[in-house]
Structure formats: C-alpha cells, structure tokens
Design a protein around this motif. Structure first.
Motif, PDB file in Angstrom:
ATOM      1  N   LEU A 129       0.794  -1.205   0.163  1.00 41.36           N
ATOM      2  CA  LEU A 129      -0.158   0.032  -0.060  1.00 41.36           C
ATOM      3  C   LEU A 129       0.831   1.194  -0.119  1.00 41.36           C
ATOM      4  O   LEU A 129       0.568   2.181  -0.528  1.00 41.36           O
ATOM      5  N   VAL A 130       1.928   1.266   0.948  1.00 42.96           N
ATOM      6  CA  VAL A 130       2.699   2.575   0.904  1.00 42.96           C
ATOM      7  C   VAL A 130       3.616   2.578  -0.366  1.00 42.96           C
ATOM      8  O   VAL A 130       3.664   3.686  -0.995  1.00 42.96           O
ATOM      9  N   ASP A 131       4.187   1.425  -0.841  1.00 47.86           N
ATOM     10  CA  ASP A 131       4.958   1.557  -2.218  1.00 47.86           C
ATOM     11  C   ASP A 131       3.991   2.099  -3.433  1.00 47.86           C
ATOM     12  O   ASP A 131       4.227   2.742  -4.227  1.00 47.86           O
ATOM     13  N   VAL A 132       2.501   1.584  -3.361  1.00 48.00           N
ATOM     14  CA  VAL A 132       1.688   2.060  -4.671  1.00 48.00           C
ATOM     15  C   VAL A 132       1.406   3.576  -4.326  1.00 48.00           C
ATOM     16  O   VAL A 132       1.138   4.366  -5.345  1.00 48.00           O
ATOM     17  N   PHE A 133       1.183   3.902  -3.157  1.00 50.05           N
ATOM     18  CA  PHE A 133       0.658   5.325  -2.766  1.00 50.05           C
ATOM     19  C   PHE A 133       2.143   6.134  -3.332  1.00 50.05           C
ATOM     20  O   PHE A 133       1.912   7.079  -4.253  1.00 50.05           O
ATOM     21  N   ILE A 134       3.389   5.788  -2.992  1.00 48.59           N
ATOM     22  CA  ILE A 134       4.380   6.434  -3.480  1.00 48.59           C
ATOM     23  C   ILE A 134       4.916   6.564  -4.918  1.00 48.59           C
ATOM     24  O   ILE A 134       4.857   7.376  -5.650  1.00 48.59           O
ATOM     25  N   PHE A 135       4.357   5.363  -5.583  1.00 49.60           N
ATOM     26  CA  PHE A 135       4.548   5.319  -7.122  1.00 49.60           C
ATOM     27  C   PHE A 135       3.408   6.255  -7.748  1.00 49.60           C
ATOM     28  O   PHE A 135       4.055   6.853  -8.632  1.00 49.60           O
ATOM     29  N   ILE A 136       2.390   6.228  -7.186  1.00 52.08           N
ATOM     30  CA  ILE A 136       1.272   7.095  -7.888  1.00 52.08           C
ATOM     31  C   ILE A 136       1.599   8.534  -7.477  1.00 52.08           C
ATOM     32  O   ILE A 136       1.481   9.389  -8.601  1.00 52.08           O
ATOM     33  N   ALA A 137       2.156   8.745  -6.343  1.00 49.17           N
ATOM     34  CA  ALA A 137       2.491  10.331  -6.261  1.00 49.17           C
ATOM     35  C   ALA A 137       3.551  10.368  -7.188  1.00 49.17           C
ATOM     36  O   ALA A 137       3.893  11.644  -7.430  1.00 49.17           O
ATOM     37  N   THR A 138       4.614   9.599  -7.240  1.00 51.11           N
ATOM     38  CA  THR A 138       5.849   9.697  -8.046  1.00 51.11           C
ATOM     39  C   THR A 138       5.269  10.166  -9.619  1.00 51.11           C
ATOM     40  O   THR A 138       5.817  10.964 -10.484  1.00 51.11           O
ATOM     41  N   LEU A 139       4.191   9.440 -10.110  1.00 47.35           N
ATOM     42  CA  LEU A 139       3.657   9.600 -11.271  1.00 47.35           C
ATOM     43  C   LEU A 139       3.143  10.916 -11.372  1.00 47.35           C
ATOM     44  O   LEU A 139       3.183  11.630 -12.776  1.00 47.35           O
ATOM     45  N   PHE A 140       2.485  11.356 -10.438  1.00 48.23           N
ATOM     46  CA  PHE A 140       2.083  12.873 -10.757  1.00 48.23           C
ATOM     47  C   PHE A 140       2.464  14.202 -10.409  1.00 48.23           C
ATOM     48  O   PHE A 140       2.864  15.113 -10.818  1.00 48.23           O
ATOM     49  N   PHE A 141       3.285  13.999  -9.013  1.00 47.16           N
ATOM     50  CA  PHE A 141       4.089  15.208  -8.480  1.00 47.16           C
ATOM     51  C   PHE A 141       5.219  15.053  -7.719  1.00 47.16           C
ATOM     52  O   PHE A 141       6.095  15.632  -7.669  1.00 47.16           O
ATOM     53  N   LEU A 142       5.507  13.971  -7.205  1.00 46.48           N
ATOM     54  CA  LEU A 142       6.637  13.485  -6.573  1.00 46.48           C
ATOM     55  C   LEU A 142       7.870  13.457  -7.185  1.00 46.48           C
ATOM     56  O   LEU A 142       8.094  12.522  -7.804  1.00 46.48           O
ATOM     57  N   LYS A 143       8.747  14.220  -7.164  1.00 49.37           N
ATOM     58  CA  LYS A 143       9.987  14.237  -7.817  1.00 49.37           C
ATOM     59  C   LYS A 143      11.318  14.379  -6.670  1.00 49.37           C
ATOM     60  O   LYS A 143      11.161  14.608  -5.511  1.00 49.37           O
ATOM     61  N   ILE A 159       4.400   7.062 -21.958  1.00 50.51           N
ATOM     62  CA  ILE A 159       4.547   8.395 -21.581  1.00 50.51           C
ATOM     63  C   ILE A 159       4.444   8.179 -19.909  1.00 50.51           C
ATOM     64  O   ILE A 159       5.240   9.065 -19.564  1.00 50.51           O
ATOM     65  N   LEU A 160       3.433   7.464 -19.277  1.00 52.85           N
ATOM     66  CA  LEU A 160       3.526   7.363 -18.004  1.00 52.85           C
ATOM     67  C   LEU A 160       4.889   6.746 -17.385  1.00 52.85           C
ATOM     68  O   LEU A 160       5.347   6.980 -16.568  1.00 52.85           O
ATOM     69  N   THR A 161       5.240   5.809 -18.251  1.00 48.24           N
ATOM     70  CA  THR A 161       6.583   5.067 -17.726  1.00 48.24           C
ATOM     71  C   THR A 161       7.751   6.083 -17.620  1.00 48.24           C
ATOM     72  O   THR A 161       8.481   6.172 -16.958  1.00 48.24           O
ATOM     73  N   ASN A 162       7.643   6.912 -18.799  1.00 49.49           N
ATOM     74  CA  ASN A 162       8.759   7.933 -18.774  1.00 49.49           C
ATOM     75  C   ASN A 162       8.804   9.084 -17.559  1.00 49.49           C
ATOM     76  O   ASN A 162       9.617   9.506 -17.319  1.00 49.49           O
ATOM     77  N   LYS A 163       7.472   9.130 -17.406  1.00 50.41           N
ATOM     78  CA  LYS A 163       7.289  10.190 -16.203  1.00 50.41           C
ATOM     79  C   LYS A 163       7.795   9.861 -15.014  1.00 50.41           C
ATOM     80  O   LYS A 163       8.460  10.097 -14.189  1.00 50.41           O
ATOM     81  N   ILE A 164       7.742   8.299 -14.841  1.00 52.11           N
ATOM     82  CA  ILE A 164       7.978   7.686 -13.571  1.00 52.11           C
ATOM     83  C   ILE A 164       9.888   7.879 -13.483  1.00 52.11           C
ATOM     84  O   ILE A 164      10.325   8.125 -12.667  1.00 52.11           O
ATOM     85  N   PHE A 165      10.313   7.309 -14.762  1.00 50.01           N
ATOM     86  CA  PHE A 165      11.746   7.443 -14.812  1.00 50.01           C
ATOM     87  C   PHE A 165      12.333   8.656 -14.699  1.00 50.01           C
ATOM     88  O   PHE A 165      13.549   8.969 -13.920  1.00 50.01           O
ATOM     89  N   SER A 166      11.622   9.592 -15.265  1.00 51.06           N
ATOM     90  CA  SER A 166      12.189  11.109 -15.134  1.00 51.06           C
ATOM     91  C   SER A 166      12.199  11.766 -13.754  1.00 51.06           C
ATOM     92  O   SER A 166      12.966  12.595 -13.572  1.00 51.06           O
ATOM     93  N   ASN A 167      11.079  11.368 -12.935  1.00 49.67           N
ATOM     94  CA  ASN A 167      10.866  11.787 -11.653  1.00 49.67           C
ATOM     95  C   ASN A 167      11.941  11.099 -10.589  1.00 49.67           C
ATOM     96  O   ASN A 167      11.953  11.644  -9.816  1.00 49.67           O
ATOM     97  N   ALA A 168      12.438  10.090 -11.043  1.00 45.00           N
ATOM     98  CA  ALA A 168      13.261   9.498 -10.375  1.00 45.00           C
ATOM     99  C   ALA A 168      14.755   9.754 -10.921  1.00 45.00           C
ATOM    100  O   ALA A 168      14.725  10.275 -12.028  1.00 45.00           O
ATOM    101  N   SER A 169      15.797   9.540 -10.109  1.00 46.91           N
ATOM    102  CA  SER A 169      16.992   9.873 -10.750  1.00 46.91           C
ATOM    103  C   SER A 169      17.802   8.939 -11.449  1.00 46.91           C
ATOM    104  O   SER A 169      18.602   9.239 -12.441  1.00 46.91           O
ATOM    105  N   THR A 170      18.035   7.725 -11.176  1.00 48.41           N
ATOM    106  CA  THR A 170      18.669   6.697 -11.682  1.00 48.41           C
ATOM    107  C   THR A 170      18.006   5.492 -11.845  1.00 48.41           C
ATOM    108  O   THR A 170      16.724   5.209 -11.441  1.00 48.41           O
ATOM    109  N   CYS A 171      18.595   4.571 -12.701  1.00 46.33           N
ATOM    110  CA  CYS A 171      18.374   3.050 -12.754  1.00 46.33           C
ATOM    111  C   CYS A 171      19.369   2.448 -12.370  1.00 46.33           C
ATOM    112  O   CYS A 171      20.491   2.530 -12.439  1.00 46.33           O
TER     113      CYS A 171
END
Length: 512
Positions: free
Chosen positions: A224-238, A414-426
C-alpha cells in the motif's frame, strides 16, 4: 514510428502463400514489448563483450546461423497488421548477415602500452556513443554485432551486440547469450549460473507458500505504501534537484558508456563480513559512490569549499528504478535445446515463454557522507529486505498492461517515462557464470551490458563473471560529463567499504 514499420501480409495473402509451401511464422508482440517500442520509452540493449584473443569474424559469421539465429526473435521483423487495427506481430524473414555484422577498422598502433590501451578504450567509448545516436532499422531484424579488434587493458578484442529491448528482457537475453557459450575447460558443457538476481522477490514467486500472518500484514502494508509513493511519483513527487537530475527529453539523447572491471572477491568479503547479499553490497557501493560524486559536484559550486568536507544538502531525495523479471526463466539448457532444433520444429515463443514481462520498483537511495562506510551496505540491506515484502513490481506490471489495453502503448510509454524522469537513476545487478567461457571458440574476458533510450541521466549495471564484477554506467553527458571519474568513485567506495569490513572483523570480540 509506425511509418517505419512494414505492414504484415493479410490473412488471405498468407493463406495463399501457405498453399505454395511458403508459410510465414508469426507471433504477437507482447504489451511490454510494444511499450518499449514507443518514442517516449524506446529502449535498446548493448552488450559489450571483451575477449582474451583476437576475433575471427568468419568464425562468428559461420556460427551465428547455428546458434543465435535459431531463435525466432533474431530472424523476425516487428510489423503492423493493418487488417487487425494496427496490432503488432513478429514475422520471420531471411537474414542477411552482411547487414548485421560490422567489422570496425581499428586505429593503427605503433607501440603497445598503457597510453595505447587508454586511447583504444576511448575509441570504443566514442564508437558506442555514436551507436546510441541511432534507433534500430525496422526493415530488418532488430539486432546487429560490431567487432573491434583492438586491445584494451581488460581485453585483446571486443564485440558490441546491440538489440532492441523489444526482443526480450535482460534476463532472457542474458540467458540466450550464455546458451551460445561453452565452458573453456570443457567445451561440451554449458555455463552454470544462479538466476536469483533476475527473479522477483521471494514473496512474488507463484510457488511460494502463503506468508505467515505477521509477514502478510507487512506485505499488505508495504505494498500500500509503495503503490501510494508510485502514484505520487507519477503525478507530482520528484527527486531533489541535483547535478544528476535528468535533463528534459533525456530519452532521445545519445548516451555515453563507460565500464570498470572490479574484483568480485572484494564483494564477497564484504558480503561475508556484513551478513548481506552481493546485491546489497552492489547497492551499498552505488550509494557510497553517488554520495562521493555528488559531494564533489556540490563542492565545486560553493566558493571556498574544502576538499573532503560535507558539501551535500540535507534531506536529499534520490531514488532509483529497479526492474523485476516476473516471468519464470526457462534456463540456459532449455534455450540451448531450442537452438538445436530446426526452424518450425516446436519453436513457438509461447512455449518458451519469451518476451518482456517485467515490473519495476522505486528504490530510495541513502545519500550522505557517512562516518562508517559499512552503513551504506547496511542501509542497502534494509531497503532491499523491505522491498522483498511488496507487490509493487506486480502492480506496476498490471498497471502498464491496463493502460496499454485501454489507452494504447503510447500512453503507457508516456507514463513510464514520467516515472523514470521523476526518479534520478536506474539500477540493475545480474549474476553471471563462475567458470571461464568461450563464445564460438573465443575466450571471454568480461561481459558489460547496458542500455540507451531511457529518460534517466544515469543507469548503473553490475555484471559478475568468474572472479570479476563489472560496473557499467550509461549517462547523459550533458548532465554527467565525467563518467570515468564517477567510476573512480565506485572503485574508491568499494575499497573503503572493504577496508572497513576488514577492520570490523579484526576488532570483533570473537577474534580477540
């Protein structure tokens, strides 16, 4: 991109060809592979292989049809079926090896030595950099091989195998390449390898027994926590703005690749001293190296900063995207058996479970100038242990498939790109074989896989082979202009952690 794809024959045309004994083998393109083909997330794999002898191109050309080309993905086009609403399929075709194998003219060498080896390695880095400017030609199967017969400090010659990621995920491609190799000590034997690093966490395995009530609660809560953080990263958490934050449209920019061959025994000594895993140690070394690198970059920004002092801002948020293979691996032996078969002899991809079936998780990184270097490994273990009790990779996999099904692969990319752009590394760690191997009779010195087409400014791969551990980085040089200096930080961090582990073992009460 679809303008570069060839339309597949209609069913009526195909039926007519079958009557003339010219049947066409077809397989549908998986949703994940379609996602990896979109411009916003168009990934390519590069496998740099070092050899302990010069490469004979004729031997490679002779052996490819009997090994790698027995696999249908390497003899198929990715095309669009106009009769079925633009669905994508793999269609087998004839392969002209002259269009896939390139022998690179190496620079002339006057005198062998360290300076020559350095120049040769720079030549390789520049050559692979130029490759990353290109996308694969869709009019032929999506792979090519580049042979560079020049000597570096780590090898006598190199080969660069480039593939579109739509051919398969990293675990599949790694297993397929190893199925083409044989043990140097006994050329009749395949390599032996553990597949743990490419498998999902133990709680994600289908045959895993039901978790205990305490672990079940942990699993639900963490998910639940990880899914919330994932969705937040998708929309605004950078992530925090740092010197390695991805630049806009980084996925379309060429990548600079660099690698460093380290001692796997050093990783094992740290693993034993800290009671962790090799993956924990690799992640710990990555955290230490990035802390060291960022500290120096921040120090150069501040007038009057002193070398060695802590220049890092407080509470930096830095995260990495970590891929999980969710499809059970068929193993090297199964792939080797498949390559012994003639084409059309039960070589269905559905039988072998090929394709891209992966999820990913967002991994927080501990960035800071820690007093005890072992704390980087301890922090990595705590993070990895927590991720073992989370269904985040499965959630991301099904979310991507849902978006592809109802909104199309372009929206999913586009959504996957957003996640990877809002995180810094792979980050990726692949367990390799523990015995020396040969590829078409050429002894392998090292294996260094990497990628381009990702929106991240930094991708870190660890790849073990016999007693070596390769660290391979793929960077946007507009963001990270000094990749070899970053590799120096990886090497220095490994030694600092190793020395700290040795000192801790010496001062332990059990050793008094």
């Amino acid at each position: 991109m679809e303008r570069n794809l060839k339309p597949i024959e209609t069913r009526k045309q195909k039926s007519g060809m079958e009557n003339n004994n010219m049947s066409i083998a077809e397989e549908p393109v998986s949703p994940s592979s379609r996602l990896l083909h979109e411009p916003a997330f168009n990934l390519h794999i590069l496998a740099i292989m070092g050899f302990n002898s010069k490469i004979n191109p004729h031997v490679f050309t002779h052996n490819m049809p009997h090994t790698l080309l027995k696999h249908p993905r390497f003899t198929s086009l990715m095309v669009v079926d106009k009769e079925e609403n633009g669905k994508m399929k793999w269609v087998e075709t004839e392969v002209d090896l002259s269009q896939h194998i390139t022998v690179v003219e190496a620079p002339e060498v006057e005198v062998e030595g360290d300076e020559t080896h350095r120049k040769n390695k720079k030549f390789v880095e520049d050559y692979v950099y130029e490759l990353s400017k290109e996308r694969m030609d869709m009019s032929r199967p999506l792979w090519d091989l580049h042979i560079l017969n020049l000597k570096t400090r780590d090898a006598e010659a190199l080969a660069v195998l480039r593939m579109h990621h739509a051919l398969g995920d990293g675990a599949s491609i790694n297993s397929l390449l190893l199925a083409c190799t044989r043990q140097t000590a006994n050329p009749k034997l395949l390599p032996t390898i553990s597949t743990r690093s490419s498998s999902p966490p133990k709680t994600l395995k289908p045959n895993n027994p039901k978790p205990k009530p305490k672990n079940f609660f942990k699993l639900v809560w963490n998910t639940l926590v990880d899914v919330f953080i994932f969705i937040a990263t998708l929309f605004f958490l950078k992530d925090s703005q740092t010197p390695i934050t991805p630049s806009p449209a980084s996925e379309s920019k060429p990548k600079r690749f660099a690698y460093r061959i380290l001692s796997l025994n050093d990783f094992f000594s740290i693993k034993l001293a800290t009671n962790t895993t090799i993956n924990d140690v690799a992640l710990g070394v990555t955290q230490a190296a990035l802390s060291m690198y960022l500290n120096r970059r921040y120090g150069k920004r501040d007038i009057g900063s002193i070398e060695g002092q802590n220049n890092l801002p407080k509470n930096l948020r830095l995260r990495s995207c970590l891929f999980f293979n969710l499809r059970p691996a068929k193993g090297i032996q199964a792939l080797a058996d498949m390559m012994k078969k003639e084409k059309g002899e039960s070589n269905s991809m559905s039988k072998w479970g090929w394709g891209n079936r992966f999820g990913y998780a967002i991994l927080p990184l501990k960035i800071g100038m820690l007093n005890d270097p072992l704390d980087y490994v301890r922090e990595a273990k705590a993070t990895a242990d927590r991720k073992k009790y989370s269904y985040e990779p499965i959630f991301t996999y099904y979310l991507a498939n849902f978006v592809i099904k109802f909104f199309g692969p372009k929206a999913a990319a586009i959504l996957t790109n957003k996640i990877f752009s809002n995180a810094s590394t792979c980050f990726s760690n692949v367990v390799g074989p523990r015995e020396d191997l040969e590829f078409f009779g050429h002894p392998i010195a090292f294996i260094a896989p990497t990628c381009y087409g990702q929106p991240s400014a930094l991708m870190v791969h660890f790849q073990s082979y016999v007693d070596k551990m390769g660290v391979i980085i793929s960077v946007d040089e507009n963001v990270i202009p000094d990749p070899n200096q970053l590799l120096d930080d990886f090497e220095k961090s490994l030694h600092l952690i190793k020395d700290a582990a040795a000192a801790a073992a010496t001062s332990s009460p059990t050793n008094l």
